[in-house]
Design an enzyme around this catalytic site. Structure first.
Site, PDB file in Angstrom:
ATOM      1  N   LYS A 165       2.181   1.573   4.351  1.00 42.43           N
ATOM      2  CA  LYS A 165       1.120   0.597   4.126  1.00 42.43           C
ATOM      3  C   LYS A 165       1.527  -0.794   4.575  1.00 42.43           C
ATOM      4  O   LYS A 165       0.666  -1.568   5.002  1.00 42.43           O
ATOM      5  CB  LYS A 165       0.753   0.571   2.653  1.00 42.43           C
ATOM      6  CG  LYS A 165       0.097   1.850   2.218  1.00 42.43           C
ATOM      7  CD  LYS A 165      -0.558   1.586   0.898  1.00 42.43           C
ATOM      8  CE  LYS A 165      -1.034   2.836   0.268  1.00 42.43           C
ATOM      9  NZ  LYS A 165      -1.146   2.641  -1.181  1.00 42.43           N
ATOM     10  N   GLU A 225      -0.233  -6.842  -3.818  1.00 48.57           N
ATOM     11  CA  GLU A 225      -1.617  -7.194  -3.479  1.00 48.57           C
ATOM     12  C   GLU A 225      -2.240  -7.870  -4.682  1.00 48.57           C
ATOM     13  O   GLU A 225      -1.904  -7.552  -5.819  1.00 48.57           O
ATOM     14  CB  GLU A 225      -2.458  -5.931  -3.175  1.00 48.57           C
ATOM     15  CG  GLU A 225      -2.206  -5.317  -1.825  1.00 48.57           C
ATOM     16  CD  GLU A 225      -3.087  -4.085  -1.585  1.00 48.57           C
ATOM     17  OE1 GLU A 225      -3.988  -3.796  -2.401  1.00 48.57           O
ATOM     18  OE2 GLU A 225      -2.847  -3.418  -0.567  1.00 48.57           O
ATOM     19  N   HIS A 250      -7.131   9.047 -10.148  1.00 49.29           N
ATOM     20  CA  HIS A 250      -7.002   8.976  -8.690  1.00 49.29           C
ATOM     21  C   HIS A 250      -7.402  10.268  -7.991  1.00 49.29           C
ATOM     22  O   HIS A 250      -7.077  10.494  -6.844  1.00 49.29           O
ATOM     23  CB  HIS A 250      -5.583   8.544  -8.281  1.00 49.29           C
ATOM     24  CG  HIS A 250      -5.171   7.254  -8.926  1.00 49.29           C
ATOM     25  ND1 HIS A 250      -5.891   6.087  -8.751  1.00 49.29           N
ATOM     26  CD2 HIS A 250      -4.175   6.950  -9.778  1.00 49.29           C
ATOM     27  CE1 HIS A 250      -5.327   5.133  -9.453  1.00 49.29           C
ATOM     28  NE2 HIS A 250      -4.282   5.620 -10.096  1.00 49.29           N
ATOM     29  N   ARG A 259      -6.909  12.429   8.446  1.00 45.91           N
ATOM     30  CA  ARG A 259      -7.238  13.866   8.360  1.00 45.91           C
ATOM     31  C   ARG A 259      -8.734  14.033   8.139  1.00 45.91           C
ATOM     32  O   ARG A 259      -9.441  13.058   7.877  1.00 45.91           O
ATOM     33  CB  ARG A 259      -6.514  14.467   7.145  1.00 45.91           C
ATOM     34  CG  ARG A 259      -6.921  13.764   5.858  1.00 45.91           C
ATOM     35  CD  ARG A 259      -6.522  14.482   4.594  1.00 45.91           C
ATOM     36  NE  ARG A 259      -7.147  13.864   3.441  1.00 45.91           N
ATOM     37  CZ  ARG A 259      -6.700  12.823   2.763  1.00 45.91           C
ATOM     38  NH1 ARG A 259      -5.556  12.252   3.111  1.00 45.91           N
ATOM     39  NH2 ARG A 259      -7.363  12.352   1.727  1.00 45.91           N
TER      40      ARG A 259
HETATM   41  C1  MV4 Z   1      -6.102  -1.355  -5.888  1.00 47.89           C
HETATM   42  C2  MV4 Z   1      -6.951  -1.621  -6.981  1.00 47.89           C
HETATM   43  C3  MV4 Z   1      -7.222  -2.941  -7.264  1.00 47.89           C
HETATM   44  N1  MV4 Z   1      -6.688  -3.925  -6.527  1.00 47.89           N
HETATM   45  N2  MV4 Z   1      -5.599  -2.376  -5.183  1.00 47.89           N
HETATM   46  C4  MV4 Z   1      -5.687   3.342  -6.605  1.00 47.89           C
HETATM   47  C5  MV4 Z   1      -5.198   4.416  -5.700  1.00 47.89           C
HETATM   48  C6  MV4 Z   1      -4.764   3.747  -4.468  1.00 47.89           C
HETATM   49  N3  MV4 Z   1      -5.186   4.493  -3.330  1.00 47.89           N
HETATM   50  C7  MV4 Z   1      -5.339   2.370  -4.520  1.00 47.89           C
HETATM   51  N4  MV4 Z   1      -5.825   2.169  -5.833  1.00 47.89           N
HETATM   52  C8  MV4 Z   1      -6.246   0.939  -6.237  1.00 47.89           C
HETATM   53  N5  MV4 Z   1      -5.778  -0.115  -5.534  1.00 47.89           N
HETATM   54  C9  MV4 Z   1      -5.879  -3.616  -5.509  1.00 47.89           C
HETATM   55  N6  MV4 Z   1      -5.356  -4.608  -4.795  1.00 47.89           N
HETATM   56  C10 MV4 Z   1      -7.461  -0.548  -7.698  1.00 47.89           C
HETATM   57  C11 MV4 Z   1      -7.111   0.739  -7.335  1.00 47.89           C
HETATM   58  C12 MV4 Z   1      -7.687   1.794  -8.117  1.00 47.89           C
HETATM   59  C13 MV4 Z   1      -8.581   2.700  -7.552  1.00 47.89           C
HETATM   60  C14 MV4 Z   1      -8.917   2.642  -6.205  1.00 47.89           C
HETATM   61  C15 MV4 Z   1      -9.796   3.534  -5.658  1.00 47.89           C
HETATM   62  C16 MV4 Z   1     -10.363   4.502  -6.461  1.00 47.89           C
HETATM   63  C17 MV4 Z   1     -10.052   4.592  -7.799  1.00 47.89           C
HETATM   64  C18 MV4 Z   1      -9.157   3.691  -8.360  1.00 47.89           C
HETATM   65  C19 MV4 Z   1      -8.835   3.781  -9.704  1.00 47.89           C
HETATM   66  C20 MV4 Z   1      -7.954   2.889 -10.239  1.00 47.89           C
HETATM   67  C21 MV4 Z   1      -7.363   1.903  -9.448  1.00 47.89           C
END
Ligand code: MV4
Length: 505
Positions: free
Chosen positions: A116, A200, A235, A292
């Site tokens: 990332k 972040e 997730h 994918r």
């Molecule tokens: C975040 C976020 C809030 N702010 N990044 C969760 C899994 C990973 N792929 C990224 N995720 C998140 N990143 C920042 N800067 C909140 C989440 C997150 C989330 C993101 C997508 C779908 C569901 C989620 C559930 C909790 C937290």
């Protein structure tokens, strides 16, 4: 065009790819582990080869074994599906080294998106909107505190090699920072063999919206519209839809153009997905790219009228995209439910076992992509996704009502499934109004009386009645109720059966 494709996967996605091969006149080769000898993908493929023990490292994750089978079977292409080796750059390279086309992006494009921080460095230069933060790993708690002071709390610590929430920490204040950084780094080291963690700014209650792209090997890249994937639990996506109720045509175009810019910056080819976090002011930020075909690709297929697996295969065969961006028209609405073998009344624990009875829904606007059949035993060894039920309609309300109808036709006997969860979501007024974010499902499940299916008595009774009818039918046809008695939910005693038959005649 390919003569013969090996599908390095199992379950519903292997069946999905085999179907595309059949439609295109391409021979298909399945692979399977010890516990998948009788799996549906093995039955549907033209040929099938045994890999090894149930453990993924001995079967679906074993690059050497899969390449050996591919050579023995004489395939000219390998489709990796999703999960397993689908985003493994070493596997893509091993295919190329064996002279077999990997149906997906190049190893180099995968590697860029696999880190990332590397992706952020490249995309920053390309002018892609990123969540404010760092684009390299933080070295110390002091450095982390300086960055947090600049962007402001709360912040997210994220593993550079991660995805899906592993190694991620929400940090509210400076006093928590040192401990959170240490634990995120050691979790990342354990999970990915790489302890790099970056920062972040935290977006509160974001929506997760992703954009599908297709890129051919001649420099043409298009976007196919977004999918709303905010309904998740730990997730894990649970329900996805296209289009998003938040996105209007102008925002779609901006998101699509950013997604194409991401794909071009990565030298991307084949099908890919750019994930965005969307904040409460509708600002969107690049989150990560999935290199994918995704589980939820059918909602894009239904709203674009395109077959993504056919297009993946044609792109990998070197064909040009058969349409320009302005020919892609979105029509209608699609909603997908992921049907898992898990018990929503008992902490969503996996529920493997024999499927004693299966009544699959169909009818107008319903697509059912399934890897199960009646009589098959769901193994405990892999992801418990059984099938995907997708509802399609001219608008969201029709897609929803068709899905509610189909869920009430659906019956899986012998194991627990999360079908009742979807009945709960689809009748929720917040869902019906499109008021979603990534906290939606936890809030729904926390509501008293809402986690259980019991609010939906009529549907439960109908499903049980359907099950009883089908059982009676089967035992009458075979003339042998006794052979089913160990696994059926109903005891096969003669007086009960007689009484039921009398009641029905
Ligand atoms: C975040 C976020 C809030 N702010 N990044 C969760 C899994 C990973 N792929 C990224 N995720 C998140 N990143 C920042 N800067 C909140 C989440 C997150 C989330 C993101 C997508 C779908 C569901 C989620 C559930 C909790 C937290």
């Amino acid at each position: 065009m390919f003569q013969k494709i090996l599908i390095a996967n199992r379950g519903e996605i292997a069946v999905r790819v085999i179907r595309a091969c059949r439609e295109m006149g391409i021979e298909s080769v399945a692979v399977y582990s010890d516990v998948d000898r009788a799996a549906l993908h093995v039955r549907k493929a033209g040929e099938a080869y045994h890999l090894g023990k149930a453990a993924a490292s001995e079967s679906y994750l074993n690059i050497e074994k899969i390449i050996a089978v591919a050579k023995r079977a004489g395939v000219d292409g390998i489709h990796p599906g999703y999960g397993f080796l689908s985003e493994n750059a070493r596997f893509a390279q091993a295919c190329e080294d064996a002279g077999i086309k990997f149906i997906g992006p190049t190893a180099a494009a995968m590697e860029m998106m696999g880190s990332k921080t590397r992706a952020r460095q490249n995309l920053l230069k390309a002018g892609v909107p990123l969540v404010p933060g760092t684009s390299r790993g933080v070295q110390s708690a002091e450095e982390a505190a300086r960055v947090a002071g600049r962007i402001g709390f709360p912040i997210m610590l994220k593993a550079a090699a991660g995805g899906g929430g592993k190694g991620m920490r929400l940090v509210q204040s400076a006093s928590e920072l040192r401990a959170a950084l240490g634990s995120a780094q050691s979790e990342a080291q354990r999970a990915f063999g790489d302890g790099e963690v970056y920062i972040e700014k935290a977006i509160l209650n974001p929506r997760h919206i992703e954009m599908q792209v297709l890129a051919d090997e001649h420099g043409n890249t298009v976007y196919l519209g977004e999918r709303e994937c905010s309904i998740q639990r730990r997730h894990q996506k649970v329900l996805e839809e296209a289009p998003s109720s938040l996105v209007d045509p102008e925002m779609r175009q901006r998101m699509g153009e950013v997604a194409v810019r991401v794909a071009k910056a990565a030298g991307y080819t084949n099908a890919g997905t750019i994930e965005f976090l969307v904040d409460q002011q509708k600002n969107f930020y690049f989150l990560e790219m999935n290199t994918r075909l995704q589980v939820e690709h059918p909602v894009t297929e239904l709203t674009t009228g395109l077959d993504l697996v056919h297009l993946q295969i044609r792109i990998a065969a070197g064909e040009k995209l058969p349409f320009p961006q302005h020919d892609i028209k979105l029509r209608g609405h699609a909603i997908e439910c992921r049907i898992y073998a898990e018990d929503p009344d008992n902490h969503f624990f996996p529920s493997p076992g024999k499927i004693t009875l299966l009544l699959a829904p169909s009818g107008p606007g319903i697509r059912h992509d399934s890897g199960m059949y009646e009589g098959w035993t769901v193994p405990i060894d892999y992801d418990p996704l059984l099938a995907k039920l997708i509802g399609y309609g001219t608008d969201r309300a029709q897609a929803r009502s068709r899905l509610v109808r189909a869920l009430n036709e659906y019956f899986v006997g012998g194991i627990k499934t999360n079908l009742s969860l979807f009945r709960g979501i689809l009748r929720d007024p917040e869902f019906a109004a499109g008021r979603l974010d990534t906290g939606y499902l936890d809030r729904l499940l926390a509501r008293p009386g809402e986690s259980a299916p019991s609010g939906d008595r009529a549907a439960e009774v109908a499903a049980i009645a359907a099950g009883v009818f089908a059982l009676l039918d089967l035992s009458a046809a075979s003339g042998d109720a006794g052979s089913r008695k160990e696994t059926d939910t109903e005891p096969a005693s003669n007086w009960r059966r007689t009484a039921r038959q009398e009641a029905l005649s």
